[in-house]
Enzyme design. Structure first.
Site, PDB file in Angstrom:
ATOM      1  CG  HIS A   1      27.543  48.978 122.853  1.00  0.00           C
ATOM      2  ND1 HIS A   1      28.186  48.413 121.773  1.00  0.00           N
ATOM      3  CD2 HIS A   1      27.097  50.185 122.429  1.00  0.00           C
ATOM      4  CE1 HIS A   1      28.138  49.253 120.750  1.00  0.00           C
ATOM      5  NE2 HIS A   1      27.476  50.334 121.125  1.00  0.00           N
TER       6      HIS A   1
ATOM      7  NE  ARG B   1      23.401  50.025 121.320  1.00  0.00           N
ATOM      8  CZ  ARG B   1      23.652  51.230 121.728  1.00  0.00           C
ATOM      9  NH1 ARG B   1      23.441  51.538 122.982  1.00  0.00           N
ATOM     10  NH2 ARG B   1      24.114  52.115 120.895  1.00  0.00           N
TER      11      ARG B   1
ATOM     12  CD  GLU C   1      24.356  54.950 116.611  1.00  0.00           C
ATOM     13  OE1 GLU C   1      25.377  54.631 117.206  1.00  0.00           O
ATOM     14  OE2 GLU C   1      23.587  55.830 117.003  1.00  0.00           O
TER      15      GLU C   1
ATOM     16  CG  HIS D   1      26.472  50.929 126.362  1.00  0.00           C
ATOM     17  ND1 HIS D   1      27.670  51.600 126.239  1.00  0.00           N
ATOM     18  CD2 HIS D   1      25.580  51.605 125.586  1.00  0.00           C
ATOM     19  CE1 HIS D   1      27.517  52.624 125.409  1.00  0.00           C
ATOM     20  NE2 HIS D   1      26.255  52.663 125.019  1.00  0.00           N
TER      21      HIS D   1
ATOM     22  NE  ARG E   1      20.680  54.052 125.667  1.00  0.00           N
ATOM     23  CZ  ARG E   1      21.687  54.385 124.858  1.00  0.00           C
ATOM     24  NH1 ARG E   1      21.501  55.233 123.866  1.00  0.00           N
ATOM     25  NH2 ARG E   1      22.879  53.867 125.031  1.00  0.00           N
TER      26      ARG E   1
END
Ligand code: FAD
Ligand code: SIN
Length: 533
Positions: free
Chosen positions: A239, A285, A120, A346, A381
Site C-alpha cells: 500500500h 497501487r 480510489e 498490505h 488488486r
C-alpha cells in the site's frame, strides 16, 4: 473445544469467515453444527481495520458492471481471470444489500438518503461504499453480533489451527484439523465433514506492513502442506501510504484521501505523481507505491508527504475521523499539515487455488477471502475489491457446501496429535530471532523492487531458517509463535520461488533484471505444486 464432530469448521472470523458462517447457519438449519474459530479475539484480523470501503456498482446511471470489470482488468495488468471478475462484480450489489440487511451502517451524502460513494486508485467512477474511514469495524461488529446469536454456531476464540488432517484412506480428502488452544497450549484433533480456510493474508512476512499480527499466511501454508497448489505468490501488494512515525505500528492512511484529492509531495513540497502516470494520485497501487519508492531512493528521504489540507477541516473530520484522531495522537494535525507516509506490505494477491465456489484441490476443503486465489486480482488488486471478494466467494462456497453436506459422514477417529517425544523449550530466543530475520530479508531482498541476486540470497536464507525451524518443531512443544514462524517461512519460500520464475516486470512484481512486461512468455499465472518440492 473437545474432540467432537462438526459438520463444518470455519477457520477465521474476518469478512469471509463471518459471512460463510451466517450463510451456512441460516441455510443448513439448526441441526448442522458449525465451529467458527479464531486464533485471536473474534474481531482481530485485517477486516476490522479496513478503512476505504467496498467497491460495488450501486449507481446505475453513471456507473456500470462493464466499467467496474474493465477497471479491475486494467489494474490486474493482464492476469485477471475474466470469469472471476465478471462473477464477482455482477454480485457486488447483492453483497452490499446483504450487509445493509445485516445492519451495517454505511455513510450517507450530507442531508440525503443516498449513500456516499468515494473513489480510489484505478476506479474510473465513484463506487466505493464505506462507513466513514472505519468500514471494516462497522462490518465486523454487525456480523459478530449476529454469529453470537446463532444457536448452531459454536465460537472458539484463541484457538489456532495447526494443520489440516487428510483421510488416511484418501490423501486428497480433508477430514478435520489439529487445533492449538493458545491459552492451555494443548493440541487436539477435531473431525469435520467440511473445512473452510478463511485465514486472511500473509503480509506479516514483511518487516513493515499495514496488517495486524494475524496475517501470517497460516491457511496458505496449511493447504500447501496438505497438497494444494498455490498461484501468483509473487504479487504481494504494497500500500503506498502508511503513516511514517516511530510509534505508529504501520497505521494505514486510506487511499480514499487521494480519492478526495489529497496530493503526494516530496518533503520540499514538490508534487511528483504526474511524472509516473497520467492518472497521478489515482493510478493503481503498484504504480503509486513504485513511484514513492523511486522518489525516496532518489532523494534519500525516509518518507514522502500526503497533503489533504486543501479540504476544509469539517470535511476531513467528518470523512476521516479515525485517521484524523490517530494522526493527532502523534502530533500531526492533518487539517493543517501534510502526513509523512511510506509504502508497506498490505495484501496477498496470490494464494490457494480455488474455483468459483471456493473449492480447493482437496475434497471437502474450501478457501475464501484473502487466503484464496480466485483469479480476481491478477497482478495487482484494485482498491476495495478485497472485501467484495470475501463476501461474494463466502456465499458461493456456502451454497456448494450446503449442496454436498448430505453426502458425507464425519470420521470421529482421526490420528491423535502426538507430542510424546517433545519437551518444553528453553530456547525461545531462536524463534524471536528467526521471526525478525525472516521479515527483514523479505523486506530488503523481496520487496517493492527486486533483483535476481537478492532473490537468490533470500532463497538461501529461507532454506537455512526452514531447517532450524523444522529441528525446533521436532524437538519442542509447539506454541503460536513457532507455528506462525513455520508458516511464514513456507509462505516466504513460495513468494521467492514465484518471483524467481517470473522473468519480467508486471503489476506488483518489479525486477531490475527484467524491467519490462513480456506478454509473449508470461501472460499466465505462476502456479506452484507441492509434489514438485
Ligand atoms: P481477515 O479479516 O484477515 O481474517 C482472518 C481471520 O483468520 C482472523 O480471524 C484470524 O484470527 C484467523 N486466523 C488466521 N490464521 C488462523 C489460524 N491458524 N487458526 C485460527 N484462526 C486463524 N480491503 C477492501 O476491500 N477495502 C478496504 O477499505 C480495505 N482496507 C484495508 C485496511 C487495512 C489496514 C488492511 C490491513 C486491509 C484492508 N483491506 C481492505 C484488505 C481487506 O481488509 C482484507 O483483504 C480482508 O479483510 C481479508 O478478510 P479475510 O476474511 O480473508 O481475512
Ligand atoms: C484503503 O483504504 O486505502 C485500503 C483499501 C484497500 O486495501 O482496498
Amino acid at each position: 473445544m473437545n474432540t467432537e464432530c462438526f459438520d463444518i469448521i470455519i477457520i477465521g472470523t474476518g469478512a469471509a469467515g463471518l459471512r460463510i458462517a451466517l450463510e451456512l447457519a441460516q441455510t443448513t438449519g439448526v441441526s448442522s453444527q458449525i465451529a467458527l474459530i479464531s486464533k485471536s479475539s473474534l474481531q482481530e484480523g485485517s477486516t476490522f481495520y479496513a478503512q476505504g470501503g467496498i467497491a460495488a456498482v450501486l449507481d446505475n446511471i453513471h456507473d456500470s458492471i462493464e466499467s467496474h470489470v474493465s477497471d479491475t482488468l486494467k489494474a490486474g495488468a493482464g492476469l485477471c481471470h475474466k470469469d472471476s471478475v465478471q462473477f464477482t462484480i455482477e454480485q457486488s450489489k447483492t453483497a452490499i444489500e446483504w450487509l445493509i440487511g445485516r445492519g451495517v451502517k454505511f455513510s450517507h451524502e450530507e442531508n440525503s438518503n443516498q449513500y456516499h460513494l468515494t473513489r480510489e486508485g484505478g476506479h474510473t467512477h465513484r463506487r466505493v461504499i464505506h462507513a466513514t474511514d472505519a468500514t471494516g469495524k462497522a462490518l465486523s461488529e454487525s456480523l459478530i453480533s449476529q454469529v453470537k446469536q446463532c444457536p448452531n454456531i459454536k465460537l472458539f476464540e484463541h484457538h489456532l489451527a495447526v494443520d489440516l488432517i487428510v483421510s488416511p484412506q484418501n490423501k486428497k480428502q480433508c477430514v478435520g484439523i489439529y487445533v492449538l488452544d493458545t491459552k492451555t497450549n494443548k493440541v487436539i484433533e477435531v473431525p469435520a465433514k467440511f473445512t473452510v480456510l478463511a485465514t486472511g493474508g500473509a503480509s506479516k512476512v514483511y518487516l513493515y506492513t499495514s496488517n495486524p499480527d494475524s496475517s501470517t499466511g497460516d491457511g496458505i501454508a496449511m493447504a500447501w502442506r496438505a497438497g494444494c497448489r498455490v498461484a501468483n505468490m509473487e504479487f504481494n501488494q504494497f500500500h503506498p501510504t502508511c503513516l511514517y512515525h516511530p510509534k505508529a505500528k504501520s497505521f494505514l492512511i486510506s487511499e480514499a484521501l487521494r480519492g478526495e484529492g489529497a496530493k503526494l509531495k516530496l518533503i520540499n513540497g514538490t508534487p511528483f505523481m504526474h511524472k509516473f502516470d497520467q492518472r497521478e494520485e489515482l493510478a493503481p497501487r503498484d504504480i503509486v507505491a513504485q513511484a514513492i519508492d523511486y522518489e525516496m531512493k532518489r532523494t534519500g528521504a525516509d518518507f514522502v508527504h500526503l497533503d489533504i489540507t486543501h479540504k476544509s477541516e469539517a470535511f476531513i473530520r467528518e470523512h476521516f475521523p479515525t485517521i484524523y484522531k490517530r494522526c493527532l495522537s502523534f502530533g500531526i494535525d492533518i487539517t493543517k499539515e501534510p502526513i509523512p507516509v511510506v509504502p508497506a506490505a498490505h495484501y496477498t494477491c496470490g494464494g490457494i487455488i480455488t474455483d468459483l465456489d471456493g473449492q480447493t484441490d482437496i475434497a471437502n476443503l474450501f478457501a475464501i477471502g484473502e487466503t484464496a486465489f480466485t483469479g480476481l486480482h491478477g497482478a495487482n488488486r484494485m482498491a476495495s475489491n478485497s472485501l467484495l471478494e470475501c463476501l461474494v466467494f463466502a456465499k458461493s462456497a456456502a451454497e456448494k457446501i450446503k449442496e454436498e453436506l448430505p453426502n458425507y459422514e464425519c470420521d470421529p477417529l482421526l490420528p491423535p496429535w502426538d507430542d510424546s517425544r517433545v519437551t518444553g523449550s528453553e530456547e525461545g530466543v531462536v524463534v524471536t530471532h528467526n521471526w525478525d530475520e525472516l521479515r527483514r530479508f523479505m523486506w530488503n531482498y523481496v520487496g517493492i523492487v527486486r533483483k535476481n541476486k537478492r532473490l537468490l540470497l533470500a532463497k538461501q536464507r529461507v532454506k537455512l531458517l526452514q531447517r532450524e525451524i523444522d529441528d525446533y518443531y521436532r524437538q519442542y512443544l509447539i506454541n503460536n509463535d513457532l507455528i506462525e514462524l513455520r508458516n511464514l517461512a513456507t509462505v516466504a519460500e513460495l513468494i521467492i520461488d514465484s518471483a524467481m520464475q517470473r522473468k519480467e516486470s508486471r503489476g506488483l512484481h518489479y525486477t531490475l533484471d527484467y524491467p519490462y512486461k513480456d506478454d509473449n512468455t508470461f501472460l499466465h499465472d505462476t502456479i506452484l505444486t507441492p509434489e514438485n518440492y
